[in-house]
Design a protein around this motif. Structure first.
Motif, mmCIF file in Angstrom:
data_model
loop_
_atom_site.group_PDB
_atom_site.id
_atom_site.type_symbol
_atom_site.label_atom_id
_atom_site.label_comp_id
_atom_site.label_asym_id
_atom_site.label_seq_id
_atom_site.Cartn_x
_atom_site.Cartn_y
_atom_site.Cartn_z
ATOM 1 N N ILE A 65 0.840 -1.199 0.000
ATOM 2 C CA ILE A 65 0.000 0.000 0.000
ATOM 3 C C ILE A 65 0.874 1.247 0.000
ATOM 4 O O ILE A 65 0.672 2.168 -0.794
ATOM 5 N N GLU A 66 1.842 1.281 0.898
ATOM 6 C CA GLU A 66 2.740 2.435 1.001
ATOM 7 C C GLU A 66 3.493 2.685 -0.301
ATOM 8 O O GLU A 66 3.694 3.828 -0.706
ATOM 9 N N LYS A 67 3.886 1.609 -0.978
ATOM 10 C CA LYS A 67 4.652 1.720 -2.220
ATOM 11 C C LYS A 67 3.786 2.141 -3.407
ATOM 12 O O LYS A 67 4.249 2.871 -4.280
ATOM 13 N N ASN A 68 2.524 1.728 -3.436
ATOM 14 C CA ASN A 68 1.700 1.890 -4.636
ATOM 15 C C ASN A 68 0.563 2.896 -4.544
ATOM 16 O O ASN A 68 0.028 3.302 -5.567
ATOM 17 N N ILE A 69 0.185 3.276 -3.344
ATOM 18 C CA ILE A 69 -0.918 4.221 -3.185
ATOM 19 C C ILE A 69 -0.381 5.472 -2.490
ATOM 20 O O ILE A 69 -0.115 5.461 -1.295
ATOM 21 N N SER A 70 -0.224 6.526 -3.273
ATOM 22 C CA SER A 70 0.310 7.773 -2.716
ATOM 23 C C SER A 70 -0.692 8.371 -1.732
ATOM 24 O O SER A 70 -1.893 8.078 -1.771
ATOM 25 N N LEU A 71 -0.195 9.245 -0.866
ATOM 26 C CA LEU A 71 -1.075 9.888 0.100
ATOM 27 C C LEU A 71 -2.109 10.766 -0.592
ATOM 28 O O LEU A 71 -3.258 10.840 -0.162
ATOM 29 N N HIS A 72 -1.722 11.428 -1.689
ATOM 30 C CA HIS A 72 -2.704 12.275 -2.377
ATOM 31 C C HIS A 72 -3.756 11.433 -3.100
ATOM 32 O O HIS A 72 -4.909 11.840 -3.205
ATOM 33 N N LEU A 73 -3.411 10.247 -3.564
ATOM 34 C CA LEU A 73 -4.414 9.360 -4.155
ATOM 35 C C LEU A 73 -5.357 8.849 -3.066
ATOM 36 O O LEU A 73 -6.575 8.828 -3.261
ATOM 37 N N LEU A 74 -4.820 8.475 -1.934
ATOM 38 C CA LEU A 74 -5.661 8.005 -0.836
ATOM 39 C C LEU A 74 -6.599 9.113 -0.367
ATOM 40 O O LEU A 74 -7.792 8.879 -0.168
ATOM 41 N N TYR A 75 -6.086 10.323 -0.205
ATOM 42 C CA TYR A 75 -6.930 11.460 0.180
ATOM 43 C C TYR A 75 -8.045 11.644 -0.845
ATOM 44 O O TYR A 75 -9.219 11.812 -0.491
ATOM 45 N N SER A 76 -7.683 11.614 -2.110
ATOM 46 C CA SER A 76 -8.665 11.806 -3.180
ATOM 47 C C SER A 76 -9.749 10.744 -3.140
ATOM 48 O O SER A 76 -10.939 11.047 -3.280
ATOM 49 N N CYS A 77 -9.348 9.498 -2.954
ATOM 50 C CA CYS A 77 -10.314 8.394 -2.894
ATOM 51 C C CYS A 77 -11.245 8.539 -1.699
ATOM 52 O O CYS A 77 -12.424 8.185 -1.782
ATOM 53 N N ARG A 78 -10.740 9.051 -0.603
ATOM 54 C CA ARG A 78 -11.545 9.164 0.610
ATOM 55 C C ARG A 78 -12.463 10.383 0.612
ATOM 56 O O ARG A 78 -13.566 10.322 1.139
ATOM 57 N N PHE A 79 -12.030 11.497 0.015
ATOM 58 C CA PHE A 79 -12.744 12.747 0.245
ATOM 59 C C PHE A 79 -13.317 13.447 -0.993
ATOM 60 O O PHE A 79 -13.894 14.518 -0.869
ATOM 61 N N TRP A 80 -13.197 12.854 -2.192
ATOM 62 C CA TRP A 80 -13.711 13.528 -3.376
ATOM 63 C C TRP A 80 -15.198 13.839 -3.259
ATOM 64 O O TRP A 80 -15.653 14.918 -3.634
ATOM 65 N N ALA A 81 -15.964 12.925 -2.712
ATOM 66 C CA ALA A 81 -17.412 13.120 -2.627
ATOM 67 C C ALA A 81 -17.778 14.176 -1.583
ATOM 68 O O ALA A 81 -18.769 14.891 -1.754
ATOM 69 N N THR A 82 -16.994 14.288 -0.542
ATOM 70 C CA THR A 82 -17.225 15.332 0.463
ATOM 71 C C THR A 82 -17.080 16.703 -0.181
ATOM 72 O O THR A 82 -17.911 17.594 0.017
ATOM 73 N N HIS A 83 -16.011 16.875 -0.953
ATOM 74 C CA HIS A 83 -15.798 18.152 -1.635
ATOM 75 C C HIS A 83 -16.857 18.373 -2.715
ATOM 76 O O HIS A 83 -17.330 19.494 -2.905
ATOM 77 N N LEU A 84 -17.226 17.320 -3.409
ATOM 78 C CA LEU A 84 -18.239 17.419 -4.447
ATOM 79 C C LEU A 84 -19.561 17.905 -3.855
ATOM 80 O O LEU A 84 -20.227 18.781 -4.420
ATOM 81 N N HIS A 85 -19.932 17.356 -2.734
ATOM 82 C CA HIS A 85 -21.195 17.696 -2.075
ATOM 83 C C HIS A 85 -21.325 19.201 -1.841
ATOM 84 O O HIS A 85 -22.417 19.763 -1.940
ATOM 85 N N ASP A 86 -20.227 19.857 -1.524
ATOM 86 C CA ASP A 86 -20.247 21.289 -1.206
ATOM 87 C C ASP A 86 -19.822 22.159 -2.385
ATOM 88 O O ASP A 86 -19.488 23.327 -2.201
ATOM 89 N N SER A 87 -19.842 21.582 -3.585
ATOM 90 C CA SER A 87 -19.439 22.309 -4.791
ATOM 91 C C SER A 87 -20.644 22.732 -5.608
ATOM 92 O O SER A 87 -21.628 22.002 -5.682
ATOM 93 N N PRO A 88 -20.529 23.893 -6.253
ATOM 94 C CA PRO A 88 -21.597 24.272 -7.189
ATOM 95 C C PRO A 88 -21.525 23.397 -8.437
ATOM 96 O O PRO A 88 -20.472 22.845 -8.753
ATOM 97 N N PHE A 89 -22.646 23.284 -9.140
ATOM 98 C CA PHE A 89 -22.667 22.454 -10.337
ATOM 99 C C PHE A 89 -21.776 23.037 -11.424
ATOM 100 O O PHE A 89 -21.702 24.240 -11.621
ATOM 101 N N ASP A 90 -21.118 22.144 -12.118
ATOM 102 C CA ASP A 90 -20.259 22.506 -13.241
ATOM 103 C C ASP A 90 -20.251 21.282 -14.163
ATOM 104 O O ASP A 90 -20.028 20.166 -13.686
ATOM 105 N N THR A 91 -20.503 21.477 -15.451
ATOM 106 C CA THR A 91 -20.578 20.324 -16.355
ATOM 107 C C THR A 91 -19.254 19.586 -16.430
ATOM 108 O O THR A 91 -19.235 18.360 -16.533
#
Length: 142
Positions: A65-91
């Motif tokens: 995991i440490e070798k293949n999953i970067s911290l920024h990828l892990l953050y993105s996988c965990r929190f993209w929907a949280t940020h999306l929820h509070d975002s205005p619509f954009d196509t």
């Protein structure tokens, strides 16, 4: 006096040129997270020999995991929907969401969450993304 630095940054009257628009920041973070996932997610990201054993039975899983999953990828996988929820619509943002949730990338995303013991976040993220898409598209069309 402000209760927190966060409150200070959100109140333009106090922070002036340093103020931030929370919706814009969430939009930028959602878009960045989705882009990181589009580039970083791949089949069998940890190079596991078989998918027929439990993660707990993989001898050196933490190292893989440490070798293949970067911290920024892990953050993105965990929190993209949280940020999306509070975002205005954009196509463009909606297209990036669809690029993750439709097709094989959703499986790669779930694999990352699974090996990192965060799979419990998947359901809520998908429900949140579905709601954002439905509400946002209805708002956009009107």
């Amino acid at each position: 006096m402000h209760a927190s630095f966060y409150d200070f940054l959100l109140d333009k009257r106090w922070s002036g040129e340093f103020s931030i628009n929370e919706a814009d920041v969430h939009h930028q973070l959602a878009l960045a997270s989705l882009c990181v996932m589009e580039v970083g997610l791949r089949f069998n990201i940890c190079g596991l020999e078989t998918s027929y054993v439990c993660n707990s039975a993989v001898a050196d899983l933490e190292m893989k995991i440490e070798k293949n999953i970067s911290l920024h990828l892990l953050y993105s996988c965990r929190f993209w929907a949280t940020h999306l929820h509070d975002s205005p619509f954009d196509t463009d943002l909606a297209n990036h969401v669809m690029g993750i949730v439709i097709g094989e990338r959703i499986l790669f995303w779930m694999e990352v969450l699974g090996v990192c013991k965060c799979i419990g976040k998947a359901y809520g993220a998908l429900i949140s993304a579905e709601g954002w898409l439905q509400v946002s598209i209805l708002y956009y069309i009107s």
